[in-house]
Scaffold this motif. Sequence first.
Motif, PDB file in Angstrom:
ATOM      1  N   LEU A  40      -8.735 -10.815 -57.365  1.00  0.00           N
ATOM      2  CA  LEU A  40      -8.797 -11.385 -58.701  1.00  0.00           C
ATOM      3  C   LEU A  40     -10.009 -12.314 -58.736  1.00  0.00           C
ATOM      4  CD1 LEU A  40      -7.449 -11.671 -61.499  1.00  0.00           C
ATOM      5  CD2 LEU A  40      -6.241 -13.684 -60.603  1.00  0.00           C
ATOM      6  N   TYR A  41     -10.845 -12.140 -59.735  1.00  0.00           N
ATOM      7  CA  TYR A  41     -12.068 -12.932 -59.863  1.00  0.00           C
ATOM      8  C   TYR A  41     -11.886 -13.920 -61.010  1.00  0.00           C
ATOM      9  CZ  TYR A  41     -13.413  -8.884 -57.157  1.00  0.00           C
ATOM     10  OH  TYR A  41     -13.443  -7.880 -56.217  1.00  0.00           O
ATOM     11  N   VAL A  42     -12.044 -15.200 -60.708  1.00  0.00           N
ATOM     12  CA  VAL A  42     -11.807 -16.261 -61.678  1.00  0.00           C
ATOM     13  C   VAL A  42     -13.087 -17.089 -61.799  1.00  0.00           C
ATOM     14  CG1 VAL A  42     -10.414 -18.268 -62.279  1.00  0.00           C
ATOM     15  CG2 VAL A  42      -9.361 -16.340 -61.064  1.00  0.00           C
ATOM     16  N   GLU A  43     -13.537 -17.308 -63.030  1.00  0.00           N
ATOM     17  CA  GLU A  43     -14.706 -18.138 -63.277  1.00  0.00           C
ATOM     18  C   GLU A  43     -14.340 -19.229 -64.281  1.00  0.00           C
ATOM     19  OE1 GLU A  43     -18.461 -16.181 -63.780  1.00  0.00           O
ATOM     20  OE2 GLU A  43     -17.633 -14.235 -63.231  1.00  0.00           O
ATOM     21  N   ALA A  44     -14.950 -20.387 -64.130  1.00  0.00           N
ATOM     22  CA  ALA A  44     -14.630 -21.512 -65.018  1.00  0.00           C
ATOM     23  C   ALA A  44     -15.880 -22.335 -65.290  1.00  0.00           C
ATOM     24  CB  ALA A  44     -13.541 -22.396 -64.399  1.00  0.00           C
ATOM     25  N   ASP A  45     -15.915 -22.916 -66.482  1.00  0.00           N
ATOM     26  CA  ASP A  45     -17.023 -23.791 -66.855  1.00  0.00           C
ATOM     27  C   ASP A  45     -16.604 -24.572 -68.096  1.00  0.00           C
ATOM     28  OD1 ASP A  45     -19.451 -25.023 -66.742  1.00  0.00           O
ATOM     29  OD2 ASP A  45     -20.641 -23.293 -67.357  1.00  0.00           O
ATOM     30  N   GLY A  46     -17.413 -25.535 -68.482  1.00  0.00           N
ATOM     31  CA  GLY A  46     -17.104 -26.344 -69.644  1.00  0.00           C
ATOM     32  C   GLY A  46     -18.250 -26.376 -70.638  1.00  0.00           C
ATOM     33  N   VAL A  47     -17.920 -26.619 -71.909  1.00  0.00           N
ATOM     34  CA  VAL A  47     -18.906 -26.781 -72.967  1.00  0.00           C
ATOM     35  C   VAL A  47     -18.684 -28.151 -73.603  1.00  0.00           C
ATOM     36  CG1 VAL A  47     -19.744 -25.923 -75.188  1.00  0.00           C
ATOM     37  CG2 VAL A  47     -18.992 -24.300 -73.443  1.00  0.00           C
ATOM     38  N   GLU A 100      -3.220 -26.140 -64.758  1.00  0.00           N
ATOM     39  CA  GLU A 100      -1.815 -25.932 -65.104  1.00  0.00           C
ATOM     40  C   GLU A 100      -1.694 -24.872 -66.190  1.00  0.00           C
ATOM     41  OE1 GLU A 100      -0.065 -29.606 -66.235  1.00  0.00           O
ATOM     42  OE2 GLU A 100       0.281 -30.292 -64.175  1.00  0.00           O
ATOM     43  N   GLY A 101      -2.513 -25.003 -67.238  1.00  0.00           N
ATOM     44  CA  GLY A 101      -2.471 -24.033 -68.315  1.00  0.00           C
ATOM     45  C   GLY A 101      -3.017 -22.682 -67.908  1.00  0.00           C
ATOM     46  N   ALA A 102      -4.123 -22.669 -67.157  1.00  0.00           N
ATOM     47  CA  ALA A 102      -4.737 -21.410 -66.758  1.00  0.00           C
ATOM     48  C   ALA A 102      -3.808 -20.595 -65.857  1.00  0.00           C
ATOM     49  CB  ALA A 102      -6.060 -21.677 -66.048  1.00  0.00           C
ATOM     50  N   LEU A 103      -3.146 -21.266 -64.906  1.00  0.00           N
ATOM     51  CA  LEU A 103      -2.246 -20.555 -63.999  1.00  0.00           C
ATOM     52  C   LEU A 103      -1.077 -19.935 -64.752  1.00  0.00           C
ATOM     53  CD1 LEU A 103      -2.130 -22.822 -60.833  1.00  0.00           C
ATOM     54  CD2 LEU A 103      -2.933 -20.472 -60.968  1.00  0.00           C
ATOM     55  N   LEU A 104      -0.551 -20.655 -65.737  1.00  0.00           N
ATOM     56  CA  LEU A 104       0.540 -20.095 -66.531  1.00  0.00           C
ATOM     57  C   LEU A 104       0.086 -18.838 -67.260  1.00  0.00           C
ATOM     58  CD1 LEU A 104       2.317 -23.195 -68.099  1.00  0.00           C
ATOM     59  CD2 LEU A 104       3.205 -21.636 -66.363  1.00  0.00           C
ATOM     60  N   ALA A 105      -1.130 -18.890 -67.812  1.00  0.00           N
ATOM     61  CA  ALA A 105      -1.644 -17.731 -68.535  1.00  0.00           C
ATOM     62  C   ALA A 105      -1.863 -16.543 -67.602  1.00  0.00           C
ATOM     63  CB  ALA A 105      -2.947 -18.102 -69.243  1.00  0.00           C
ATOM     64  N   LEU A 106      -2.447 -16.784 -66.433  1.00  0.00           N
ATOM     65  CA  LEU A 106      -2.745 -15.695 -65.499  1.00  0.00           C
ATOM     66  C   LEU A 106      -1.477 -15.157 -64.844  1.00  0.00           C
ATOM     67  CD1 LEU A 106      -5.946 -17.081 -63.739  1.00  0.00           C
ATOM     68  CD2 LEU A 106      -5.768 -15.641 -65.766  1.00  0.00           C
ATOM     69  N   TRP A 127     -13.470 -30.723 -61.376  1.00  0.00           N
ATOM     70  CA  TRP A 127     -12.263 -30.077 -61.908  1.00  0.00           C
ATOM     71  C   TRP A 127     -12.238 -28.589 -61.591  1.00  0.00           C
ATOM     72  CZ3 TRP A 127     -12.328 -26.129 -65.464  1.00  0.00           C
ATOM     73  CH2 TRP A 127     -13.490 -25.951 -66.224  1.00  0.00           C
ATOM     74  N   ILE A 128     -13.413 -27.965 -61.467  1.00  0.00           N
ATOM     75  CA  ILE A 128     -13.445 -26.552 -61.085  1.00  0.00           C
ATOM     76  C   ILE A 128     -13.057 -26.408 -59.620  1.00  0.00           C
ATOM     77  CG2 ILE A 128     -14.893 -24.503 -60.836  1.00  0.00           C
ATOM     78  CD1 ILE A 128     -16.547 -25.470 -63.195  1.00  0.00           C
ATOM     79  N   GLY A 129     -13.564 -27.290 -58.776  1.00  0.00           N
ATOM     80  CA  GLY A 129     -13.253 -27.226 -57.353  1.00  0.00           C
ATOM     81  C   GLY A 129     -11.782 -27.383 -57.046  1.00  0.00           C
ATOM     82  N   THR A 130     -11.046 -28.129 -57.878  1.00  0.00           N
ATOM     83  CA  THR A 130      -9.614 -28.293 -57.619  1.00  0.00           C
ATOM     84  C   THR A 130      -8.848 -26.988 -57.788  1.00  0.00           C
ATOM     85  OG1 THR A 130      -9.200 -28.951 -59.933  1.00  0.00           O
ATOM     86  CG2 THR A 130      -9.653 -30.712 -58.346  1.00  0.00           C
ATOM     87  N   GLY A 131      -9.479 -25.997 -58.387  1.00  0.00           N
ATOM     88  CA  GLY A 131      -8.829 -24.691 -58.510  1.00  0.00           C
ATOM     89  C   GLY A 131      -8.549 -24.043 -57.162  1.00  0.00           C
ATOM     90  N   LYS A 132      -9.270 -24.468 -56.125  1.00  0.00           N
ATOM     91  CA  LYS A 132      -9.018 -23.912 -54.788  1.00  0.00           C
ATOM     92  C   LYS A 132      -7.601 -24.205 -54.314  1.00  0.00           C
ATOM     93  CE  LYS A 132     -12.459 -25.941 -52.721  1.00  0.00           C
ATOM     94  NZ  LYS A 132     -13.430 -26.336 -51.651  1.00  0.00           N
ATOM     95  N   GLU A 133      -7.027 -25.303 -54.793  1.00  0.00           N
ATOM     96  CA  GLU A 133      -5.682 -25.693 -54.367  1.00  0.00           C
ATOM     97  C   GLU A 133      -4.591 -24.894 -55.085  1.00  0.00           C
ATOM     98  OE1 GLU A 133      -5.562 -29.790 -55.299  1.00  0.00           O
ATOM     99  OE2 GLU A 133      -7.355 -30.313 -54.128  1.00  0.00           O
ATOM    100  N   CYS A 134      -4.980 -24.112 -56.087  1.00  0.00           N
ATOM    101  CA  CYS A 134      -3.996 -23.410 -56.914  1.00  0.00           C
ATOM    102  C   CYS A 134      -3.759 -21.969 -56.477  1.00  0.00           C
ATOM    103  CB  CYS A 134      -4.450 -23.420 -58.380  1.00  0.00           C
ATOM    104  SG  CYS A 134      -4.700 -25.064 -59.059  1.00  0.00           S
ATOM    105  N   PHE A 135      -4.600 -21.446 -55.607  1.00  0.00           N
ATOM    106  CA  PHE A 135      -4.494 -20.054 -55.202  1.00  0.00           C
ATOM    107  C   PHE A 135      -4.397 -19.950 -53.689  1.00  0.00           C
ATOM    108  CE2 PHE A 135      -7.179 -20.212 -59.039  1.00  0.00           C
ATOM    109  CZ  PHE A 135      -6.448 -19.388 -59.895  1.00  0.00           C
ATOM    110  N   GLU A 136      -3.826 -18.860 -53.225  1.00  0.00           N
ATOM    111  CA  GLU A 136      -3.807 -18.549 -51.799  1.00  0.00           C
ATOM    112  C   GLU A 136      -4.974 -17.626 -51.478  1.00  0.00           C
ATOM    113  OE1 GLU A 136      -0.079 -16.941 -50.656  1.00  0.00           O
ATOM    114  OE2 GLU A 136       1.090 -18.696 -51.272  1.00  0.00           O
ATOM    115  N   ASN A 137      -5.515 -17.793 -50.263  1.00  0.00           N
ATOM    116  CA  ASN A 137      -6.619 -16.950 -49.782  1.00  0.00           C
ATOM    117  C   ASN A 137      -7.744 -16.916 -50.807  1.00  0.00           C
ATOM    118  OD1 ASN A 137      -8.053 -15.290 -48.075  1.00  0.00           O
ATOM    119  ND2 ASN A 137      -6.995 -13.411 -48.695  1.00  0.00           N
TER     120      ASN A 137
END
Length: 261
Positions: A40-47, A100-106, A127-137
């Motif tokens: 699964l490929y996940v990308e994130a950014d802000g505007v 929290e919201g993104a994980l619920l959606a995915l 905030w993007i880097g903290t996404g590493k704590e939300c997924f395994e491998n």
Amino acid sequence: MWRLSEAVGERVLKAEEDLREAVYEQGYLPEPGKRQAKELYVEADGVWVRLQGKQKEKWAEICQGIAYDGWESLQGRAEAYRLQNKRVYVHGLEKSSFWEGALLALYQIWDFDHIGRVVLNGDDARWIGTGKECFENVIRQQDGFHIARCCQRAFEKEDGRALYQALGQGKADEVGRLWANARRKEGQSGQRALNWLERHLNDPELIDWRLRTEQSPPQARGLGGMEGNNFHTIACRMKGKGCSWSLRGGSENGKGAGIGL
């Protein structure tokens, strides 16, 4: 149309907040998604959008993420691809966590029990880097657009391009040689880019993720679709042209921009 957009955004925000409270505060587990994928490929950014009124803060960030599980070659177009099964998540100006919201959606789309690896792409925002704590491998990848831009701003054109390629290919000796001999640009923009590169020269996240794993799908490509998605989903309708937003309007319209994509 404006009132309809606000109404839809408000309903989406309310539904997401209700689900977030049920899951994270009451222990409710929603029905998992049925789509299976090895990667699964996940990308994130802000505007950043301008705020209106007498608020202390003049700008606020609307965060966005995309997720997909592959690439589809477009017939009749050389080296042209479409992201496969792409889903878009837009996080407005809510107080809850983006992930929290993104994980619920995915979670409601993909079966996470059958995902072997997640590749997370984005710039070095905390905030993007903290996404590493939300997924395994998970494999973290610094976004190539931002690396290339720093190389172009810090060095003359050909030298910057060569350094960007050497960084992505993990050629440490070539990176060292170019760093010592490349022609640097003057000015504050060039110095800021040079400082950023100096801090990250030894960061493995600058190396293409496909070179840091023993096995990647044969059709796997480099990641970097976030900038285009940011523009088409948010920036083209919420930035420039004198646009400014209240916290409520920015949140509802930012969330509404991601519906149905």
